[in-house]
Design a protein around this motif. Structure first.
Motif, PDB file in Angstrom:
ATOM      1  N   LYS A 159      37.180  45.774  38.027  1.00  0.00           N
ATOM      2  CA  LYS A 159      36.002  46.455  38.573  1.00  0.00           C
ATOM      3  C   LYS A 159      35.494  45.857  39.874  1.00  0.00           C
ATOM      4  O   LYS A 159      34.437  46.218  40.334  1.00  0.00           O
ATOM      5  CB  LYS A 159      34.878  46.448  37.535  1.00  0.00           C
ATOM      6  N   GLY A 160      36.195  44.941  40.476  1.00  0.00           N
ATOM      7  CA  GLY A 160      35.692  44.366  41.709  1.00  0.00           C
ATOM      8  C   GLY A 160      36.794  43.732  42.527  1.00  0.00           C
ATOM      9  O   GLY A 160      37.977  43.854  42.222  1.00  0.00           O
ATOM     10  N   GLN A 161      36.400  43.048  43.601  1.00  0.00           N
ATOM     11  CA  GLN A 161      37.361  42.388  44.457  1.00  0.00           C
ATOM     12  C   GLN A 161      37.790  41.059  43.829  1.00  0.00           C
ATOM     13  O   GLN A 161      37.024  40.406  43.147  1.00  0.00           O
ATOM     14  CB  GLN A 161      36.741  42.134  45.830  1.00  0.00           C
ATOM     15  N   HIS A 162      39.008  40.654  44.104  1.00  0.00           N
ATOM     16  CA  HIS A 162      39.486  39.385  43.595  1.00  0.00           C
ATOM     17  C   HIS A 162      40.619  38.896  44.484  1.00  0.00           C
ATOM     18  O   HIS A 162      41.061  39.599  45.395  1.00  0.00           O
ATOM     19  CB  HIS A 162      39.966  39.512  42.146  1.00  0.00           C
ATOM     20  N   LYS A 163      41.086  37.697  44.227  1.00  0.00           N
ATOM     21  CA  LYS A 163      42.142  37.087  45.023  1.00  0.00           C
ATOM     22  C   LYS A 163      43.348  36.820  44.129  1.00  0.00           C
ATOM     23  O   LYS A 163      43.196  36.581  42.932  1.00  0.00           O
ATOM     24  CB  LYS A 163      41.623  35.795  45.649  1.00  0.00           C
ATOM     25  N   SER A 164      44.514  36.870  44.745  1.00  0.00           N
ATOM     26  CA  SER A 164      45.748  36.702  43.975  1.00  0.00           C
ATOM     27  C   SER A 164      46.685  35.744  44.689  1.00  0.00           C
ATOM     28  O   SER A 164      46.738  35.720  45.921  1.00  0.00           O
ATOM     29  CB  SER A 164      46.459  38.049  43.787  1.00  0.00           C
TER      30      SER A 164
END
Length: 797
Positions: A159-164
């Protein structure tokens, strides 16, 4: 798979596993838990609420599912059931309602469990670690985390921004620069040892005090489908790639700069044009027509440093990268001395390493390629004391000279000559060749590619650079206040391009002012993948005009005129930049012509290229090769047939080559490379750009788009459609019952619920496209998704 030593550990339900791990794990805290079967809840609700209140007091709670089928050995229903967060521990009614909600979301088995825990507050980072790549079993720790929202469910819900990022399992800890990432890896390795299982899925959180919390550990059920030698093959490949990069990044004869950087987006960005893992034919045509020499010839013709014979693109495990050092060399004015150029190139590379987020903006934010109206200020801010006063004056003079050459009109102007050469290509008419004559069709393809290179991509490379010059000058005029952003938008709306004409013609077909045949005679050569032979041309697509056309006709552009104040301000800037006697009117004409030419010249060269692919396709049909077969062949190996006869059946010879390339591509699918490679060691730690979708599976589909939201009824027909939804919420699981063609989400990561579900079901998906890509795709009528090549684009409209 490098399994840890066996232990007596046994996985149970979510709650049972956490309960066993709680006293064993040292690198994280397992929040205090209480769990019970649904049957016990139904039999003694008050007693269980009493127990919870006594156990946890007034702290906030999280009530979670712990179903028997949720973390089973042979199946996973990750994310299928509900959780309730922030339940007041001293509110008996709220506790009861939360337990009822979670219990009712499960399978109905009375042995399913409800798990109650003290809620971790003040979360600074939360995320998921997969200890192997879930789709193919590649030996990477796959980490998705959110460090912005303060929530614990962003990654799992999508449901949101994230880093990978991906960290190879044998990577030295010194390769990982972030302390918190090292802590995440330490937790994953400890859990592998404790559980005796290498393929696990971990949910965790980090609070503001720096304490790590463990929320869930489960087996990755897809592990049983992975090839057993993947670990060894990936390690072997990486050893060779590392050796290649060690050599590639050293100083090179004739190239300025002490080292290089490889990236997928700078300059002639292959990620956008051919995808991050293109098939051999598309990649080799792109090299032939652009990156092997045309790019350098075009820049030398415009006054930049001559890099003739220097390649721009390298390919690592079928992943194309731009050699940024070569690109930066090509932006030096030709008269700049090597000693000064060396310092400039090194400083530009250092700035890119410091600000890797600029890798798709190098010509605006890193390298000054012309004398625009903000050059002096920007250079001093970015590179103070880099050049002496004399060197700075000479560099500015060289840029001014180069920019004046671009703006000055006349028969020798490279923009005018490029437009003329493109017009010559458009006028070229070659006699028809028999469809069934394979050799004649291949010869025609060769002729068209030669024409395309000389009068297509070379003029396009020059006009595209002029288009950039115009864009840079106009942007800097806005920065200096000569124009405002809205006026710049008006100027751009006044420019007539081939794209605007096509939109009007498309609308005319709907209004019966133009026949479909006429439309296809103009635009039928267009295909979503310009270099990809398997991508259908417009005149091969039945669905282009399948639905009723109600497209509003595009408006004829309104002419743009400067105000008196704008005219004075622009005139002052032109003089200040030492751009000669260029008038403001001539300046606007140049900018308009350059921006239009970039699109118009591209349109003409793509016709020659598309026709060449059509003749390659006909040759293939004549000798027994499909489009799919041809896509796995390199153009030079095909073209050799015109010079060197194959002493075997052509289909056997080329099918062997194609199958070899297919095997090679498949073997390289397990490699995880960063979008920017600064050092050879970066192949072991791959950070993903958040704007690039997570492609799930290997499927390739083309279909109509259906966009869903929370109010969409589950009776909506989705069969044969590409479904777009905002996020990877399990509430959308009804989508999978409707036979969709593929799935796209705005938010979500490689470890989110929808990613796992699509991997399990074999459904092609692009998860976490980001705002810009998602908005563009969801507004399209038909899109193409190719997970293997990592391509996502509108087909038309």
């Amino acid at each position: 798979m490098d399994l840890p030593p066996n232990t007596d550990f046994t996985f149970g339900t979510k709650a049972e596993t956490l309960a066993v791990l709680r006293p064993l794990v040292q690198k994280a805290i397992v929040p205090n838990i209480s769990f019970f079967p649904v049957a016990d809840w139904e039999a003694g609700r008050d007693e269980i609420v009493d127990m919870i209140c006594a156990e946890f007091g007034a702290f906030k709670l999280v009530v979670r599912s712990s179903a028997l089928a949720e973390d089973a050995e042979d199946s996973s229903m990750a994310g299928q059931f509900d959780s309730v967060l922030s339940v007041a521990g001293d509110d008996r009614l709220a506790i009861s309602e939360a337990i009822d909600h979670v219990a009712s979301s499960m399978s109905g088995n009375p042995r399913d469990q409800v798990l109650v825990q003290k809620m971790v507050e003040d979360v600074s980072v939360s995320g998921v670690i997969m200890t192997y790549d879930v789709a193919r079993g590649a030996p990477y720790y796959c980490i998705d985390y959110d460090d912005e929202s303060g929530r614990t469910d962003v990654v799992t819900s999508g449901k949101g921004q994230h880093k990978s990022l991906y960290v190879h399992r044998s990577a030295d800890d010194g390769f990982v620069q972030s302390e918190r990432i090292r802590r995440m890896l330490g937790l994953a390795r400890e859990l592998e040892q404790v559980t005796g299982c290498a393929a696990i899925d971990i949910e965790f959180g980090l609070d503001l005090s720096g304490e790590m919390h463990l929320f869930q550990v489960r087996r990755i059920v897809l592990a049983r489908t992975w090839h057993p030698v993947t670990d060894r093959r990936v390690q072997r490949h990486l050893t060779h790639v590392e050796a290649f990069l060690e050599g590639r990044m050293k100083p090179r004869d004739g190239i300025l700069g002490r080292r290089s950087i490889l990236a997928i987006m700078p300059d002639w960005n292959p990620a956008e044009i051919i995808g991050t893992t293109p098939r051999p034919l598309a990649r080799s045509l792109y090299s032939t027509l652009i990156t092997d020499g045309v790019w350098a010839t075009a820049r030398a013709a415009m006054g930049y440093r001559d890099l003739s014979g220097t390649e721009l693109m390298v390919t690592i495990g079928h992943h194309p990268y731009i050699d940024v050092r070569n690109s930066f060399n090509s932006f030096l004015p030709a008269e700049i001395p090597d000693a000064v150029g060396e310092r400039l190139v090194n400083s530009w590379l250092d700035r890119l390493e410091e600000f890797p987020e600029l890798h798709d903006k190098v010509e605006f934010d890193i390298v000054p390629t012309i004398m625009d109206f903000t050059f002096q200020d920007n250079f001093q801010k970015r590179y103070p004391d880099l050049l002496s006063e004399t060197e700075m004056a000479d560099y500015a003079s060289a840029l001014s000279h180069l920019t004046r050459r671009a703006l000055e009109d006349g028969v020798a102007n490279t923009l005018r000559t490029s437009i003329a050469r493109s017009a010559q290509l458009a006028r070229t008419r070659l006699p028809e060749v028999p469809v069934e004559d394979g050799y004649a069709n291949l010869a025609r393809a060769g002729s068209l590619i030669k024409l395309c290179r000389e009068n297509g991509t070379l003029p396009f490379a020059i006009s595209a650079r002029h288009g950039f010059i115009a864009e840079a000058l106009l942007r800097s005029a806005v920065d200096r206040g000569a124009l405002d952003a809205e006026r710049l938008a008006e100027l751009k709306r006044s420019i007539e391009t081939i794209s605007g004409r096509m939109l009007r013609d498309f609308a005319d077909v709907g209004e019966l002012r133009m026949t479909r045949e006429e439309f296809f005679s103009r635009y039928g050569h267009l295909r979503p993948g310009t270099y990809e032979i398997t991508s259908l041309r417009y005149d091969e697509r039945d669905e282009l005009f399948q639905d009723k056309l109600d497209t509003a006709p595009a408006q004829t552009p309104e002419p743009f005129r400067l105000t008196a104040a704008e005219d004075r301000a622009l005139s002052m800037l032109l003089g200040e930049a030492n751009l000669g006697a260029t008038s403001t009117q001539a300046f606007l004409v140049y900018c308009s012509d350059a921006i239009a030419a970039r699109e118009n010249v591209k349109f003409e060269f793509t016709k020659a290229l598309s026709d060449a692919l059509l003749h390659v396709q006909r040759w293939g049909f004549a000798v027994g090769l499909s489009r799919e077969d041809l896509s796995y062949l390199e153009w030079p190996s095909i073209a050799q047939v015109l010079l060197n006869p194959v002493l075997d059946d052509l289909d056997r010879h080329f099918l062997d080559l194609a199958h070899r390339n297919i095997r090679d591509l498949k073997a390289n699918e397990t490699l995880k490379f960063a979008h920017i490679i600064m050092h050879p060691r970066d192949i072991y730690v791959a950070t993903m750009n958040r704007s690039v979708p997570n492609f799930i599976g290997l499927g390739a589909v083309t279909g109509p788009v259906v966009t869903l939201d929370e109010s969409t009824k589950s009776t909506t027909s989705l069969e044969g459609c590409v479904v777009c939804i905002e996020n990877a919420d399990p509430g959308f699981d009804w989508v999978f019952t409707k036979s969709p063609l593929a799935l796209l989400t705005r938010f979500g990561g490689a470890n989110s619920h929808m990613a796992v579900r699509c991997a399990e079901l074999g459904l092609p998906a692009a998860i976490g496209c980001g705002d810009q890509i998602f908005d563009r795709i969801s507004r399209s009528q038909v899109i193409e998704l190719d997970c293997k090549q990592q391509i996502l684009r509108p087909v038309h409209g």
